[in-house]
Design a protein around this motif. Structure first.
Motif, PDB file in Angstrom:
ATOM      1  N   SER A  27       0.815  -1.213   0.000  1.00  0.00           N
ATOM      2  CA  SER A  27       0.000   0.000   0.000  1.00  0.00           C
ATOM      3  C   SER A  27       0.849   1.263   0.000  1.00  0.00           C
ATOM      4  CB  SER A  27      -0.945   0.015   1.203  1.00  0.00           C
ATOM      5  OG  SER A  27      -0.211   0.037   2.413  1.00  0.00           O
ATOM      6  N   SER A  28       2.160   1.099   0.115  1.00  0.00           N
ATOM      7  CA  SER A  28       3.074   2.234   0.054  1.00  0.00           C
ATOM      8  C   SER A  28       3.368   2.557  -1.405  1.00  0.00           C
ATOM      9  CB  SER A  28       4.379   1.905   0.785  1.00  0.00           C
ATOM     10  OG  SER A  28       5.387   2.851   0.452  1.00  0.00           O
ATOM     11  N   PRO A  29       3.110   3.792  -1.874  1.00  0.00           N
ATOM     12  CA  PRO A  29       3.384   4.135  -3.269  1.00  0.00           C
ATOM     13  C   PRO A  29       4.828   3.861  -3.692  1.00  0.00           C
ATOM     14  CG  PRO A  29       2.034   5.839  -2.262  1.00  0.00           C
ATOM     15  CD  PRO A  29       2.444   4.905  -1.162  1.00  0.00           C
ATOM     16  N   LYS A  30       5.782   4.175  -2.819  1.00  0.00           N
ATOM     17  CA  LYS A  30       7.190   3.962  -3.165  1.00  0.00           C
ATOM     18  C   LYS A  30       7.488   2.477  -3.315  1.00  0.00           C
ATOM     19  CE  LYS A  30      11.929   4.920  -1.688  1.00  0.00           C
ATOM     20  NZ  LYS A  30      12.797   5.521  -0.651  1.00  0.00           N
ATOM     21  N   TRP A  31       7.043   1.681  -2.367  1.00  0.00           N
ATOM     22  CA  TRP A  31       7.275   0.231  -2.421  1.00  0.00           C
ATOM     23  C   TRP A  31       6.610  -0.367  -3.653  1.00  0.00           C
ATOM     24  CZ3 TRP A  31       9.967  -3.454   0.371  1.00  0.00           C
ATOM     25  CH2 TRP A  31       9.607  -4.774   0.155  1.00  0.00           C
ATOM     26  N   PHE A  32       5.362   0.023  -3.905  1.00  0.00           N
ATOM     27  CA  PHE A  32       4.632  -0.479  -5.071  1.00  0.00           C
ATOM     28  C   PHE A  32       5.344  -0.087  -6.364  1.00  0.00           C
ATOM     29  CE2 PHE A  32       1.546  -0.214  -8.464  1.00  0.00           C
ATOM     30  CZ  PHE A  32       0.758  -1.333  -8.291  1.00  0.00           C
TER      31      PHE A  32
ATOM     32  N   ALA B 253     -13.390   0.795  -2.198  1.00  0.00           N
ATOM     33  CA  ALA B 253     -13.765   0.469  -0.821  1.00  0.00           C
ATOM     34  C   ALA B 253     -12.548   0.540   0.101  1.00  0.00           C
ATOM     35  CB  ALA B 253     -14.388  -0.927  -0.771  1.00  0.00           C
ATOM     36  N   ILE B 254     -11.420   0.034  -0.364  1.00  0.00           N
ATOM     37  CA  ILE B 254     -10.186   0.106   0.435  1.00  0.00           C
ATOM     38  C   ILE B 254      -9.800   1.550   0.690  1.00  0.00           C
ATOM     39  CG2 ILE B 254      -7.708  -0.393   0.401  1.00  0.00           C
ATOM     40  CD1 ILE B 254      -8.361  -2.960  -1.128  1.00  0.00           C
ATOM     41  N   GLY B 255      -9.938   2.384  -0.345  1.00  0.00           N
ATOM     42  CA  GLY B 255      -9.612   3.791  -0.187  1.00  0.00           C
ATOM     43  C   GLY B 255     -10.539   4.494   0.796  1.00  0.00           C
ATOM     44  N   LEU B 256     -11.827   4.188   0.716  1.00  0.00           N
ATOM     45  CA  LEU B 256     -12.795   4.831   1.603  1.00  0.00           C
ATOM     46  C   LEU B 256     -12.659   4.369   3.051  1.00  0.00           C
ATOM     47  CD1 LEU B 256     -15.997   4.696  -0.639  1.00  0.00           C
ATOM     48  CD2 LEU B 256     -14.736   6.758   0.011  1.00  0.00           C
ATOM     49  N   ILE B 257     -12.414   3.076   3.246  1.00  0.00           N
ATOM     50  CA  ILE B 257     -12.379   2.510   4.599  1.00  0.00           C
ATOM     51  C   ILE B 257     -11.041   2.757   5.278  1.00  0.00           C
ATOM     52  CG2 ILE B 257     -12.532   0.381   5.944  1.00  0.00           C
ATOM     53  CD1 ILE B 257     -14.439  -0.677   3.740  1.00  0.00           C
ATOM     54  N   TRP B 258      -9.945   2.419   4.584  1.00  0.00           N
ATOM     55  CA  TRP B 258      -8.622   2.524   5.201  1.00  0.00           C
ATOM     56  C   TRP B 258      -7.843   3.756   4.767  1.00  0.00           C
ATOM     57  CZ3 TRP B 258     -10.052  -2.644   3.678  1.00  0.00           C
ATOM     58  CH2 TRP B 258     -10.292  -3.487   4.746  1.00  0.00           C
ATOM     59  N   ARG B 259      -8.444   4.568   3.885  1.00  0.00           N
ATOM     60  CA  ARG B 259      -7.816   5.806   3.416  1.00  0.00           C
ATOM     61  C   ARG B 259      -6.425   5.555   2.837  1.00  0.00           C
ATOM     62  NH1 ARG B 259     -11.020   9.904   5.107  1.00  0.00           N
ATOM     63  NH2 ARG B 259     -12.415   9.472   6.855  1.00  0.00           N
TER      64      ARG B 259
ATOM     65  N   LYS C 290      -4.247   5.825  -0.183  1.00  0.00           N
ATOM     66  CA  LYS C 290      -4.307   6.612  -1.413  1.00  0.00           C
ATOM     67  C   LYS C 290      -3.904   5.804  -2.645  1.00  0.00           C
ATOM     68  CE  LYS C 290       0.191   8.675  -0.250  1.00  0.00           C
ATOM     69  NZ  LYS C 290       0.908   9.969  -0.022  1.00  0.00           N
ATOM     70  N   LEU C 291      -3.041   4.811  -2.467  1.00  0.00           N
ATOM     71  CA  LEU C 291      -2.647   3.987  -3.608  1.00  0.00           C
ATOM     72  C   LEU C 291      -3.845   3.255  -4.197  1.00  0.00           C
ATOM     73  CD1 LEU C 291      -0.445   2.829  -5.439  1.00  0.00           C
ATOM     74  CD2 LEU C 291      -0.034   1.061  -3.715  1.00  0.00           C
ATOM     75  N   ALA C 292      -4.792   2.880  -3.347  1.00  0.00           N
ATOM     76  CA  ALA C 292      -5.997   2.207  -3.843  1.00  0.00           C
ATOM     77  C   ALA C 292      -6.780   3.128  -4.773  1.00  0.00           C
ATOM     78  CB  ALA C 292      -6.874   1.778  -2.662  1.00  0.00           C
ATOM     79  N   TYR C 293      -6.844   4.404  -4.432  1.00  0.00           N
ATOM     80  CA  TYR C 293      -7.498   5.376  -5.305  1.00  0.00           C
ATOM     81  C   TYR C 293      -6.764   5.513  -6.640  1.00  0.00           C
ATOM     82  CZ  TYR C 293     -10.482   7.124  -1.494  1.00  0.00           C
ATOM     83  OH  TYR C 293     -11.419   7.253  -0.491  1.00  0.00           O
ATOM     84  N   TYR C 294      -5.429   5.489  -6.581  1.00  0.00           N
ATOM     85  CA  TYR C 294      -4.646   5.592  -7.820  1.00  0.00           C
ATOM     86  C   TYR C 294      -4.979   4.423  -8.752  1.00  0.00           C
ATOM     87  CZ  TYR C 294      -1.681   8.686  -4.938  1.00  0.00           C
ATOM     88  OH  TYR C 294      -1.213   9.677  -4.114  1.00  0.00           O
ATOM     89  N   VAL C 295      -5.003   3.228  -8.173  1.00  0.00           N
ATOM     90  CA  VAL C 295      -5.281   2.034  -8.970  1.00  0.00           C
ATOM     91  C   VAL C 295      -6.696   2.100  -9.545  1.00  0.00           C
ATOM     92  CG1 VAL C 295      -5.588  -0.469  -8.873  1.00  0.00           C
ATOM     93  CG2 VAL C 295      -3.635   0.594  -7.722  1.00  0.00           C
ATOM     94  N   ALA C 296      -7.650   2.508  -8.723  1.00  0.00           N
ATOM     95  CA  ALA C 296      -9.038   2.604  -9.191  1.00  0.00           C
ATOM     96  C   ALA C 296      -9.145   3.568 -10.360  1.00  0.00           C
ATOM     97  CB  ALA C 296      -9.940   3.044  -8.050  1.00  0.00           C
ATOM     98  N   LYS C 297      -8.472   4.693 -10.275  1.00  0.00           N
ATOM     99  CA  LYS C 297      -8.571   5.700 -11.332  1.00  0.00           C
ATOM    100  C   LYS C 297      -7.993   5.206 -12.647  1.00  0.00           C
ATOM    101  CE  LYS C 297      -7.295  10.366 -12.692  1.00  0.00           C
ATOM    102  NZ  LYS C 297      -6.560  11.613 -12.347  1.00  0.00           N
TER     103      LYS C 297
ATOM    104  N   PRO D   9      -8.184  16.177  -6.951  1.00  0.00           N
ATOM    105  CA  PRO D   9      -8.205  14.744  -7.283  1.00  0.00           C
ATOM    106  C   PRO D   9      -8.786  13.888  -6.174  1.00  0.00           C
ATOM    107  CG  PRO D   9      -6.088  15.724  -7.873  1.00  0.00           C
ATOM    108  CD  PRO D   9      -6.832  16.759  -7.100  1.00  0.00           C
ATOM    109  N   GLU D  10      -8.555  14.276  -4.914  1.00  0.00           N
ATOM    110  CA  GLU D  10      -9.047  13.483  -3.792  1.00  0.00           C
ATOM    111  C   GLU D  10     -10.571  13.448  -3.766  1.00  0.00           C
ATOM    112  OE1 GLU D  10      -6.926  15.961  -3.583  1.00  0.00           O
ATOM    113  OE2 GLU D  10      -5.022  14.960  -3.111  1.00  0.00           O
ATOM    114  N   SER D  11     -11.201  14.563  -4.139  1.00  0.00           N
ATOM    115  CA  SER D  11     -12.664  14.594  -4.183  1.00  0.00           C
ATOM    116  C   SER D  11     -13.192  13.681  -5.280  1.00  0.00           C
ATOM    117  CB  SER D  11     -13.145  16.033  -4.413  1.00  0.00           C
ATOM    118  OG  SER D  11     -12.724  16.885  -3.374  1.00  0.00           O
TER     119      SER D  11
END
Length: 252
Positions: free
Chosen positions: A13-18, A83-89, A91-98, A156-158
């Protein structure tokens, strides 16, 4: 075991690690997808036998079925990531979804287009408003809605949060697509591949179809990783490690 999973989850879930770990995966998945898909398409279009009722028109199945399957799978991926982005906040999950939205939109459009091309010589119609085709059209419209939300918001977050909510609401359409041909009698033929039943296809047709599906999925995974890395660089451009990475890319 649970602690190991949590540690693995947090690392990815870390952008750098991913970003760092996805480099080799995208390369090998891309080459595997190219090899498998090319083999499947050549086999299906050039060497699979002629279907006794539909003739050669059935050969579009080697593109239509994988694109239809993938359009549904990508939407579920977007909903889960949202759902991962909304529940656990995360941000990488949002990137992938987009970044999955245009990929899923392309597959939904391809499924509808190839379905129309297949339907005209087989059933005499380019389009009918049956349950399966209409629900696939709704899926395409949902993708367009997700794309519009991401691009309409100033922050973008909105857009991420609004699109995640829409994706979760729209996921109810996926089982409708899946089971529509079993619920209502339509021109669209029943599902060809079922886990509980033997496929009603000759093995020389079934193998290239399965290979094509696998190739499409691998291509999606490769593109998802590549596009995710690009999105990470764009969203995390103020981070020091991203600036260093961009400088290294510029010096190559």
């Amino acid at each position: 075991m649970w602690q190991l999973f949590v540690r693995w989850f947090h690392k990815w879930s870390s952008p750098k690690w991913f970003y760092e770990m996805s480099k080799p995966w995208s390369f090998w998945l891309g080459w595997a997808a190219l090899l498998i898909t090319t083999t499947a398409i050549i086999w299906g279009l050039g060497f699979a036998p002629v279907e006794r009722l539909q003739g050669n028109s059935y050969r579009i199945i080697f593109i239509h079925v994988p694109s239809a399957f993938l359009s549904e799978a990508i939407y579920v991926t977007i909903a889960i990531a949202g759902a991962i982005g909304l529940i656990w906040r995360i941000k990488l999950a949002y990137y992938v979804a987009k970044i999955c939205v245009p990929l899923g939109m392309s597959m939904a459009f391809l499924a509808l287009a190839t379905g129309a091309i297949w339907g005209k010589p087989t059933w005499g119609h380019w389009w009918v408003w049956d349950m399966r085709i209409t629900s696939m059209l709704i899926l395409l419209l949902l993708y367009i809605g997700l794309w519009a939300l991401h691009n309409a918001m100033e922050r973008p977050e909105s857009g991420d949060r609004a699109a995640a909510i829409l994706a979760l609401v729209g996921v109810v359409n996926i089982p409708v697509i899946k089971f529509s041909v079993n619920l209502v009698t339509t021109l669209h033929q029943p599902a060809t591949l079922k886990f509980t039943e033997k496929a009603p296809m000759h093995i020389s047709m079934l193998i290239p179809l399965l290979l094509s599906i696998l190739g499409f999925y691998l291509a999606f995974l490769a593109l998802m990783l590549v596009r995710s890395r690009i999105e990470i660089l764009r969203r995390e451009r103020k981070a020091k490690w991203v600036q260093q990475e961009i400088e290294q890319l510029g010096n190559r």
